[in-house]
Enzyme design. Structure first.
Site, mmCIF file in Angstrom:
data_model
loop_
_atom_site.group_PDB
_atom_site.id
_atom_site.type_symbol
_atom_site.label_atom_id
_atom_site.label_comp_id
_atom_site.label_asym_id
_atom_site.label_seq_id
_atom_site.Cartn_x
_atom_site.Cartn_y
_atom_site.Cartn_z
ATOM 1 C CG ASN A 160 -1.859 1.183 1.266
ATOM 2 O OD1 ASN A 160 -1.798 2.075 0.423
ATOM 3 N ND2 ASN A 160 -2.726 1.208 2.255
ATOM 4 N NE ARG B 257 -6.170 1.914 0.036
ATOM 5 C CZ ARG B 257 -6.117 3.088 0.668
ATOM 6 N NH1 ARG B 257 -4.961 3.539 1.135
ATOM 7 N NH2 ARG B 257 -7.200 3.806 0.832
ATOM 8 C CG HIS C 1 -13.147 3.935 3.441
ATOM 9 N ND1 HIS C 1 -13.824 5.034 3.912
ATOM 10 C CD2 HIS C 1 -11.836 4.171 3.690
ATOM 11 C CE1 HIS C 1 -12.964 5.898 4.441
ATOM 12 N NE2 HIS C 1 -11.749 5.382 4.318
ATOM 13 N NE ARG D 167 -9.588 13.197 3.275
ATOM 14 C CZ ARG D 167 -9.495 11.884 3.202
ATOM 15 N NH1 ARG D 167 -10.547 11.135 3.466
ATOM 16 N NH2 ARG D 167 -8.362 11.306 2.868
ATOM 17 C CD GLU E 150 -8.832 -1.006 4.212
ATOM 18 O OE1 GLU E 150 -9.162 -0.262 3.277
ATOM 19 O OE2 GLU E 150 -8.256 -0.600 5.248
#
Length: 396
Positions: free
Chosen positions: A9, A87, A176, A237, A381
């Site tokens: 990743n 990923r 996600h 965010r 993940e």
């Protein structure tokens, strides 16, 4: 037979990795190279009970991968690597599942880079470097957006001129997805239901946060959109804001589009509201000690979360369970309890004792008697990426 998958990743200044046996599903080695392209670049790894951190002489992504190869050789794992899984955040509409990487796939990932400028270019660095470092090994890409490609048109269109969609790909994509795929399958297993018959509303809560509606095993809506900025309040965010804010900040404050983008992505959310931190753990402690900014930030986070959880019930229809995952979702009993408190009139109630136990890797049911089931599930993940790569490489 080789059964281990190297999962990579790659971020703009980091490289997270894991070596997972696709048959046993056990991780043999995990780690993180961070502060890449900086003099302080380092590599931290864990193998069994051994944990170590060492500086990187070559702090580039290529240097980190070469150091990783050294670790694999030292651990005796290099000969066992059957494939590599990467990923990739944004696959646009082109990718609806994981794929083996070739030049055509790389070209499509490049094409999507304008939709994920902080992520896809970094992934491409990792992919190209891995192709050089591991010639001959099958390599696969797993896309965060792929799981949400089952959303219906009414969920993914924006109410803007259709030419923007047709010519520039302006639509809602969602993120996600790899986490949602794992968590929904695991929840179906726990409930002893076939995944294709199970429906959930799931909250993936971390520094980036979103909610998804999963109906009969498929994503039918989610809160993130064209970019990961839409939806919930997050670490830095803003999540949803009035689109008129952009023009207002430009006219009243003289801000450029890039400055507004940086403000909403990097200086807003929990950090902006609290004026203290983007870390939920720090804010919970500060709020308990009377810090007003921390209290406001957490209350806004939970209120917005509850509103979006309720909204996703519209898309999901009758659900088998409400799911929490991600760093905050798995570890903050306070956030879970506060958000669910807003949903009591929808039939959700938390059992305080069960909720308090589900932290630091402990998952399970947290609902009170008579409530719709509520489950905390630790996401994985990396395992999903490993299993996808193994299947595409013919290991499984």
């Amino acid at each position: 037979m080789k059964t281990c998958i190297l999962v990579i990743n790659c971020g703009s200044s980091s490289l997270k990795f894991a070596v997972i046996d696709a048959l046993t599903r056990q991780a043999h080695l995990t780690g993180l190279a961070e502060r890449l392209n900086d003099a302080s670049a380092s590599l931290t790894f864990r193998q069994g009970e051994t944990r170590d951190t060492r500086p990187l002489e070559d702090g580039t992504h290529a240097g980190a991968l070469h150091a990783l190869i050294g670790l694999l050789e030292q651990a005796g794992l290099l000969p066992q690597i059957a494939a590599i899984g990467h990923r990739v955040v944004h696959g646009g509409e082109h990718f609806q599942a994981s794929v083996l990487i070739d030049e055509a796939v790389i070209a499509q990932i490049e094409k999507c880079a304008k939709l994920a400028p902080l992520h896809n270019p970094a992934h491409l660095i990792g992919i190209r470097t891995a192709l050089e470092c591991f010639p001959g090994l099958p390599q696969a890409a797993t896309f965060d957006t792929a799981f949400h490609q089952t959303m219906p048109e009414h969920a993914y269109y924006y109410a803007v001129p259709m030419a923007l969609y047709r010519e520039h790909g302006v639509r809602r994509y969602g993120f996600h997805g790899t986490s949602y795929r794992y968590v929904s399958q695991e929840a179906a297993r726990i409930l002893d239901k076939p995944p294709q018959e199970a429906s959930f509303v799931c909250a993936h809560l971390g520094n980036g946060a979103s909610v998804a509606a999963i109906r009969q095993g498929k994503s039918v809506d989610t809160t993130m959109g064209l970019t990961p900025l839409e939806g919930l309040v997050m670490g830095t965010r803003s999540g949803d804001v009035d689109p008129g804010l952009f023009g207002h900040l430009a006219n009243e404050c003289g801000m450029t589009a890039q400055e507004i983008n940086d403000l909403l992505n990097k200086r807003s959310g929990l950090l902006g509201l609290s004026g203290l931190s983007s870390d939920c753990r720090e804010l919970e402690q500060a709020a308990a000690e009377g810090h007003e900014g921390a209290r406001i930030a957490l209350e806004k986070f939970c209120y917005r979360l509850a509103k979006h959880l309720a909204g996703q019930l519209v898309a999901a229809g009758p659900i088998d369970a409400l799911l929490f995952t991600g760093g905050i979702g798995e570890n903050s009993a306070w956030v879970r309890a506060r958000a669910v408190a807003w949903l009591e009139h929808f039939g959700f109630r938390v059992d305080a004792s069960a909720n308090a136990v589900c932290v630091r890797g402990q998952g399970g049911f947290i609902h009170a008697e008579g409530s719709t089931p509520i489950l905390v599930i630790n996401t994985n993940e990396e395992l999903m990426i490993a299993l996808d790569a193994a299947a595409l490489a013919g290991v499984l």
